[in-house]
Write a protein that holds these residues in place. Structure first.
Motif, short mmCIF file in Angstrom:
data_model
loop_
_atom_site.label_atom_id
_atom_site.label_comp_id
_atom_site.label_asym_id
_atom_site.label_seq_id
_atom_site.Cartn_x
_atom_site.Cartn_y
_atom_site.Cartn_z
N ALA A 11 0.88 37.86 14.45
CA ALA A 11 1.28 38.55 15.68
C ALA A 11 2.80 38.74 15.74
N TYR A 15 -0.01 36.31 21.61
CA TYR A 15 -1.02 36.02 22.65
C TYR A 15 -0.95 34.53 22.95
N TRP A 16 -0.61 34.18 24.20
CA TRP A 16 -0.59 32.76 24.57
C TRP A 16 -0.98 32.63 26.03
N ARG A 24 -12.37 34.13 26.52
CA ARG A 24 -11.11 34.36 25.79
C ARG A 24 -10.54 35.74 26.12
N SER A 143 -12.20 33.46 18.82
CA SER A 143 -10.76 33.21 18.75
C SER A 143 -10.09 34.51 19.19
N SER A 145 -7.22 35.88 18.90
CA SER A 145 -6.46 36.64 17.91
C SER A 145 -7.37 37.27 16.84
N MET A 247 7.60 32.40 23.07
CA MET A 247 6.29 31.75 23.12
C MET A 247 6.45 30.24 22.84
N MET A 251 5.40 26.98 25.03
CA MET A 251 4.60 25.87 24.50
C MET A 251 5.29 24.52 24.73
N ASP A 288 3.48 31.00 14.41
CA ASP A 288 2.35 30.81 15.32
C ASP A 288 2.25 29.33 15.71
O1 PMV Z 1 -6.71 33.09 18.61
P1 PMV Z 1 -6.19 31.74 18.95
O2 PMV Z 1 -6.90 31.12 20.10
O3 PMV Z 1 -6.12 30.84 17.76
O4 PMV Z 1 -4.69 31.91 19.48
C1 PMV Z 1 -3.66 32.29 18.61
C2 PMV Z 1 -2.37 32.28 19.25
C3 PMV Z 1 -1.17 32.50 18.35
O5 PMV Z 1 -1.51 32.47 16.99
C4 PMV Z 1 -0.19 31.36 18.59
C5 PMV Z 1 -0.49 33.82 18.68
C6 PMV Z 1 -1.22 35.07 18.25
O6 PMV Z 1 -1.14 36.07 19.00
O7 PMV Z 1 -1.83 35.10 17.18
#
Ligand code: PMV
Length: 329
Positions: A11, A15-16, A24, A143, A145, A247, A251, A288
């Motif tokens: 990314a 996305y956070w 999700r 997930s 992302s 981001m 965190m 990330d």
């Molecule tokens: O898809 P998840 O729940 O693993 O969230 C990923 C979040 C980050 O990798 C930190 C940021 C992103 O947008 O990929």
């Protein structure tokens, strides 16, 4: 037996935080580059009960934690519910075999690759063909992302006005032929992280910086999209690094705080900044949920960045580039 393959994405606008944890649905939009490697493959088959077997790149069986099995089962349950809601029935249960070349939990999006791959494989079992957007929704249910790895090139995950399954979908900004960018991934530590992103997202809003970040994202999405369309690397660098560092500040200030970056990460960032200054190289960094540094660079800058990465003692290096996204095999 239906099989599929997929890859991680990285990314640029992160996305956070979610507006709906169970589905999700992200709180804000995000934008990434789909990578061409490492690859995950999955084979699925209708069966009497949900089973999962997982192997690494060398063919070694990977034991699955209870937490991981529960997450995969929950994803299958949600996928069936969603498929039913769009008249594309899935079988009552499934046996899954995953072969993954992506090391888990070190910040190279193993879950994005796995859940987009499963979405693609499950789609092959549905009672009617699914659109790319429908496949991206199934990926997102495992997930957030992962929804972006379903398409190639530069991909946004956009919220739409719905609180249901279809409340956020992937959209391609430009395909993988538009701009050849590389991602040289520098992994300073292979220690698995203790708190994963699923738990992290749920606490994001406790950071005092969270609301301001959510307000800043629409403008950044526009700037990033514009930088991609016009191939303006300097603009891409500015907006992506600003967003990644922000981001991590969110965190680090949420409760409990999440410190994914370590001293090695900070050392690498400083060195990349000075390399870029001294040699006028088109390279940007982003991280990330882990200490891993992704150095995104143009074809012209690739050699210098690879040499830099290879000179880092004790680090594992992955060389990847922009890719085409998930597909059925
Ligand atoms: O898809 P998840 O729940 O693993 O969230 C990923 C979040 C980050 O990798 C930190 C940021 C992103 O947008 O990929």
């Amino acid at each position: 037996m239906p099989s599929a393959l997929s890859t991680p994405n990285i990314a640029l606008i992160k996305y956070w935080g979610n507006r709906d944890e169970a589905l999700r649905l992200p709180k804000a939009d995000s934008l990434s580059i789909t990578l061409d490697s490492p690859r995950v493959e999955a084979t699925v088959e209708p069966s009497g009960a949900f089973t999962i077997e997982s192997f690494d790149a060398a063919g070694m069986r990977q034991p699955q934690s209870k937490q991981s099995i529960d997450r995969l089962m929950n994803h299958w349950r949600l996928s069936r519910e969603y498929a039913h809601s769009i008249n594309a029935e899935l079988p009552s249960s499934v046996s899954v075999v995953i072969r993954s070349g992506v090391p888990q939990a070190i910040g190279i999006a193993s879950s994005a690759a796995v859940f987009s791959c499963l979405a693609e494989a499950y789609a092959a079992l549905a009672s009617r063909p699914l659109t790319r957007q429908e496949v991206s929704i199934i990926a997102r249910l495992g997930s957030g992302s992962a929804a972006r790895s379903v398409l190639g090139g530069f991909v946004a995950l956009k919220n739409v006005k719905s609180d249901a399954f279809d409340g956020a979908v992937a959209q391609q900004i430009a395909d993988e032929k538009h701009w050849l960018l590389h991602d040289i991934v520098i992994v300073p530590s292979r220690e698995e992280k203790k708190v994963g992103s699923t738990e992290g997202h749920a606490m994001a809003a406790t950071s005092p910086l969270f609301d301001a970040r959510i307000k800043a994202i629409p403008n950044r999405m526009e700037e990033c999209t514009d930088a991609i369309r016009t191939k303006d690397f300097e603009k891409l660098q500015r907006v992506s690094e600003e967003d990644a560092l922000e981001m991590h500040r969110v965190m680090e200030t949420q409760s409990p705080p999440l410190h994914y970056l370590n001293d090695e990460t900070h050392r690498l960032l400083k060195e990349i900044e000075s390399l870029r200054r001294n040699q006028h190289i088109e390279a940007l960094y982003t991280m990330d949920a882990g200490p891993t540094v992704h150095v995104i660079c143009t074809e012209e800058a690739r050699k210098a960045i690879e040499e830099f990465a290879e000179a880092q003692k004790g680090c594992v290096i992955f060389k990847t580039k922009i890719g085409a996204g998930s597909r059925q095999l």
